[in-house]
Design an enzyme around this catalytic site. Structure first.
Site, PDB file in Angstrom:
ATOM      1  N   SER A   1       0.823  -1.212   0.000  1.00  0.00           N
ATOM      2  CA  SER A   1       0.000   0.000   0.000  1.00  0.00           C
ATOM      3  C   SER A   1       0.856   1.261   0.000  1.00  0.00           C
ATOM      4  CB  SER A   1      -0.870   0.022   1.254  1.00  0.00           C
ATOM      5  OG  SER A   1      -1.761  -1.054   1.240  1.00  0.00           O
TER       6      SER A   1
ATOM      7  N   HIS B   1      -0.344  -1.827  -7.385  1.00  0.00           N
ATOM      8  CA  HIS B   1      -1.161  -1.585  -6.189  1.00  0.00           C
ATOM      9  C   HIS B   1      -2.652  -1.553  -6.518  1.00  0.00           C
ATOM     10  CE1 HIS B   1      -2.581   1.380  -2.920  1.00  0.00           C
ATOM     11  NE2 HIS B   1      -2.630   0.153  -2.460  1.00  0.00           N
TER      12      HIS B   1
ATOM     13  N   GLU C   1      -2.365   1.179  -9.343  1.00  0.00           N
ATOM     14  CA  GLU C   1      -1.198   2.044  -9.499  1.00  0.00           C
ATOM     15  C   GLU C   1       0.010   1.163  -9.794  1.00  0.00           C
ATOM     16  OE1 GLU C   1      -2.058   5.694  -6.403  1.00  0.00           O
ATOM     17  OE2 GLU C   1      -1.607   3.759  -5.540  1.00  0.00           O
TER      18      GLU C   1
ATOM     19  N   ASN D   1      -3.159   6.593  -1.767  1.00  0.00           N
ATOM     20  CA  ASN D   1      -3.042   6.460  -0.315  1.00  0.00           C
ATOM     21  C   ASN D   1      -2.480   7.709   0.348  1.00  0.00           C
ATOM     22  OD1 ASN D   1      -4.328   4.094   0.081  1.00  0.00           O
ATOM     23  ND2 ASN D   1      -2.490   2.822   0.035  1.00  0.00           N
TER      24      ASN D   1
HETATM   25  N1  3HC Z   1     -16.149  -7.936  -2.651  1.00  0.00           N
HETATM   26  C1  3HC Z   1     -16.521  -8.045  -3.937  1.00  0.00           C
HETATM   27  N2  3HC Z   1     -17.513  -7.329  -4.475  1.00  0.00           N
HETATM   28  C2  3HC Z   1     -18.135  -6.457  -3.656  1.00  0.00           C
HETATM   29  C3  3HC Z   1     -17.780  -6.279  -2.316  1.00  0.00           C
HETATM   30  C4  3HC Z   1     -16.729  -7.072  -1.825  1.00  0.00           C
HETATM   31  N3  3HC Z   1     -16.292  -6.969  -0.561  1.00  0.00           N
HETATM   32  N4  3HC Z   1     -18.577  -5.330  -1.772  1.00  0.00           N
HETATM   33  C5  3HC Z   1     -19.404  -4.931  -2.745  1.00  0.00           C
HETATM   34  N5  3HC Z   1     -19.142  -5.604  -3.887  1.00  0.00           N
HETATM   35  C6  3HC Z   1     -19.793  -5.433  -5.177  1.00  0.00           C
HETATM   36  C7  3HC Z   1     -21.204  -5.934  -5.163  1.00  0.00           C
HETATM   37  O1  3HC Z   1     -21.271  -7.291  -5.525  1.00  0.00           O
HETATM   38  C8  3HC Z   1     -21.843  -5.041  -6.205  1.00  0.00           C
HETATM   39  O2  3HC Z   1     -21.514  -5.524  -7.490  1.00  0.00           O
HETATM   40  P1  3HC Z   1     -22.507  -5.311  -8.748  1.00  0.00           P
HETATM   41  O3  3HC Z   1     -22.918  -3.876  -8.743  1.00  0.00           O
HETATM   42  O4  3HC Z   1     -21.704  -5.682  -9.937  1.00  0.00           O
HETATM   43  O5  3HC Z   1     -23.663  -6.215  -8.469  1.00  0.00           O
HETATM   44  C9  3HC Z   1     -21.108  -3.718  -6.026  1.00  0.00           C
HETATM   45  O6  3HC Z   1     -19.859  -4.022  -5.427  1.00  0.00           O
HETATM   46  C10 3HC Z   1     -21.862  -2.731  -5.158  1.00  0.00           C
HETATM   47  O7  3HC Z   1     -22.120  -3.396  -3.923  1.00  0.00           O
HETATM   48  P2  3HC Z   1     -23.262  -3.036  -2.886  1.00  0.00           P
HETATM   49  O8  3HC Z   1     -24.440  -2.462  -3.641  1.00  0.00           O
HETATM   50  O9  3HC Z   1     -23.499  -4.204  -2.017  1.00  0.00           O
HETATM   51  O10 3HC Z   1     -22.616  -1.988  -1.943  1.00  0.00           O
HETATM   52  P3  3HC Z   1     -22.198  -0.517  -2.199  1.00  0.00           P
HETATM   53  O11 3HC Z   1     -22.900   0.094  -3.351  1.00  0.00           O
HETATM   54  O12 3HC Z   1     -22.309   0.086  -0.864  1.00  0.00           O
HETATM   55  O13 3HC Z   1     -20.634  -0.622  -2.596  1.00  0.00           O
HETATM   56  C11 3HC Z   1     -18.346  -0.624  -2.176  1.00  0.00           C
HETATM   57  C12 3HC Z   1     -19.695  -1.197  -1.771  1.00  0.00           C
HETATM   58  C13 3HC Z   1     -18.011  -1.023  -3.606  1.00  0.00           C
HETATM   59  C14 3HC Z   1     -17.303  -1.183  -1.233  1.00  0.00           C
HETATM   60  C15 3HC Z   1     -18.451   0.957  -2.069  1.00  0.00           C
HETATM   61  O14 3HC Z   1     -18.910   1.298  -0.794  1.00  0.00           O
HETATM   62  C16 3HC Z   1     -17.163   1.665  -2.321  1.00  0.00           C
HETATM   63  O15 3HC Z   1     -16.743   1.884  -3.445  1.00  0.00           O
HETATM   64  N6  3HC Z   1     -16.459   2.045  -1.201  1.00  0.00           N
HETATM   65  C17 3HC Z   1     -15.197   2.754  -1.285  1.00  0.00           C
HETATM   66  C18 3HC Z   1     -14.095   1.769  -1.428  1.00  0.00           C
HETATM   67  C19 3HC Z   1     -12.758   2.446  -1.531  1.00  0.00           C
HETATM   68  O16 3HC Z   1     -12.603   3.645  -1.396  1.00  0.00           O
HETATM   69  N7  3HC Z   1     -11.731   1.639  -1.772  1.00  0.00           N
HETATM   70  C20 3HC Z   1     -10.360   2.091  -1.792  1.00  0.00           C
HETATM   71  C21 3HC Z   1      -9.794   1.882  -0.439  1.00  0.00           C
HETATM   72  S1  3HC Z   1      -8.114   2.376  -0.320  1.00  0.00           S
HETATM   73  C22 3HC Z   1      -7.253   0.986  -0.661  1.00  0.00           C
HETATM   74  O17 3HC Z   1      -7.779  -0.056  -0.945  1.00  0.00           O
HETATM   75  C23 3HC Z   1      -5.793   1.136  -0.621  1.00  0.00           C
HETATM   76  C24 3HC Z   1      -5.129  -0.048   0.024  1.00  0.00           C
HETATM   77  O18 3HC Z   1      -3.743   0.134  -0.044  1.00  0.00           O
HETATM   78  C25 3HC Z   1      -5.559  -0.270   1.415  1.00  0.00           C
END
Ligand code: 3HC
Length: 288
Positions: free
Chosen positions: A123, A144, A156, A195
């Site tokens: 990350s 990433h 990335e 990040n």
């Molecule tokens: N695994 C796989 N698919 C998932 C999932 C999971 N944990 N959670 C949700 N999904 C999928 C669902 O199946 C659905 O797919 P579809 O539209 O094709 O049917 C879609 O995502 C939307 O799901 P939901 O309607 O159940 O839920 P939300 O609309 O609330 O979306 C979310 C959930 C996609 C997690 C959304 O809240 C989101 O985009 N959150 C922000 C995530 C983010 O910012 N990520 C970056 C984090 S930073 C990082 O990762 C850096 C690293 O270094 C730590």
């Protein structure tokens, strides 16, 4: 190596990121072997694939045949030798600790075929902090992904001073094959783009919570409703793992010795209690 020659991928680490990165590869038609030192994590990763693929079929997002092919493309093993021994491309998604990554890359360099590219999904840590333990620094880079890796489009790719043009190109091409949008950074910087931006937001959110100005839930409510983010910073930390927030802050603090880089009191409290977010069913929120 050209992208057309890339057939087999090894994913090291079956945790939060690894299990979904492996599935992304299998869905894109690659032979993927996912490995982890924990059999329990491997079992959970396999169980996830077993439930996720039929759910996608039921939702009409995949055909039964696509789901079956993806499942056949996927293997799980605790043996690094078995997973990386014939890999064309390795994606390391192990814990965010530099010494563990350096040891892993030294092992991978010994095990993986000489043509294999070894990428880290770290990350924050740039690959020049790892590449020197291998005999193939030209084939080492950052790749990433974002959580959840099956959903988030961005990857990335960071080309360090040691990374060859060919390695950067194949990694970018692989992102495209996985259906991802990739951004290539030609200069290394700790935390890359996203990040760094995200941690500025999280740091301020933690400061406000630590000061008792607002609760995590209130801050999340404010951010989602004012800025249109799908999740506020606290729910997002629960998703990515409060252990990751802790370890990355500690890694940074140990290299800068700047007190402002220390993990915030709230992160330390949650980390110490083992309340690491969704993966432990409790973090800033509680999960069923
Ligand atoms: N695994 C796989 N698919 C998932 C999932 C999971 N944990 N959670 C949700 N999904 C999928 C669902 O199946 C659905 O797919 P579809 O539209 O094709 O049917 C879609 O995502 C939307 O799901 P939901 O309607 O159940 O839920 P939300 O609309 O609330 O979306 C979310 C959930 C996609 C997690 C959304 O809240 C989101 O985009 N959150 C922000 C995530 C983010 O910012 N990520 C970056 C984090 S930073 C990082 O990762 C850096 C690293 O270094 C730590």
């Amino acid at each position: 190596m050209k992208i057309e020659k890339l057939k087999t991928i090894c994913v090291v680490g079956a945790g939060n990121m690894g299990h979904q990165i492996a599935l992304c590869g299998a869905l894109a038609g690659y032979q993927v072997t996912c490995t982890d030192i924990s059999q329990d994590m491997l079992n959970k990763a396999e169980a996830f694939a077993r439930s996720y693929l039929p759910e996608r079929v039921a939702k009409g997002k995949l055909t039964q045949e696509q789901a079956d092919t993806a499942f056949t493309n996927l293997r799980f093993t605790p043996s690094l030798e078995e997973a990386a021994g014939a890999a064309d491309f390795v994606i390391e998604a192990a814990v965010e600790k530099i010494n563990i990554k350096r040891k892993l890359f030294a092992d991978l360099d010994r095990i993986a075929p000489p043509h294999a590219i070894l990428a880290t999904n770290s990350s924050y840590i740039v690959s020049s902090q790892i590449a020197d333990v291998t005999t193939r620094p030209d084939k080492i880079c950052n790749m990433h992904f974002f959580n959840p890796a099956l959903v988030m489009k961005l990857v990335e790719v960071v080309q360090g001073p040691h990374t060859s043009e060919e390695t950067a190109q194949v990694t970018m091409d692989l992102c495209a094959k996985l259906g991802k949008t990739a951004v290539l950074l030609k200069k290394e910087i700790y935390g890359f783009l996203v990040n760094r931006i995200l941690s500025a937001l999280a740091q301020e959110a933690l400061f406000l919570a630590d000061m008792g100005i607002a609760t995590p839930a209130e801050i999340d409510l404010a951010v989602t409703n004012a800025l249109g983010h799908p999740m506020g910073p606290f729910r997002l930390m629960d998703l990515t793992g409060i252990d990751l927030s802790y370890y990355s802050a500690m890694e940074r603090y140990q290299s800068t010795r700047n007190p402002k880089d220390k993990p915030s009191p709230l992160v330390v409290e949650k980390f110490t209690k083992g309340e690491w977010g969704k993966k432990t069913k409790k973090g800033y929120y509680t999960y069923e």
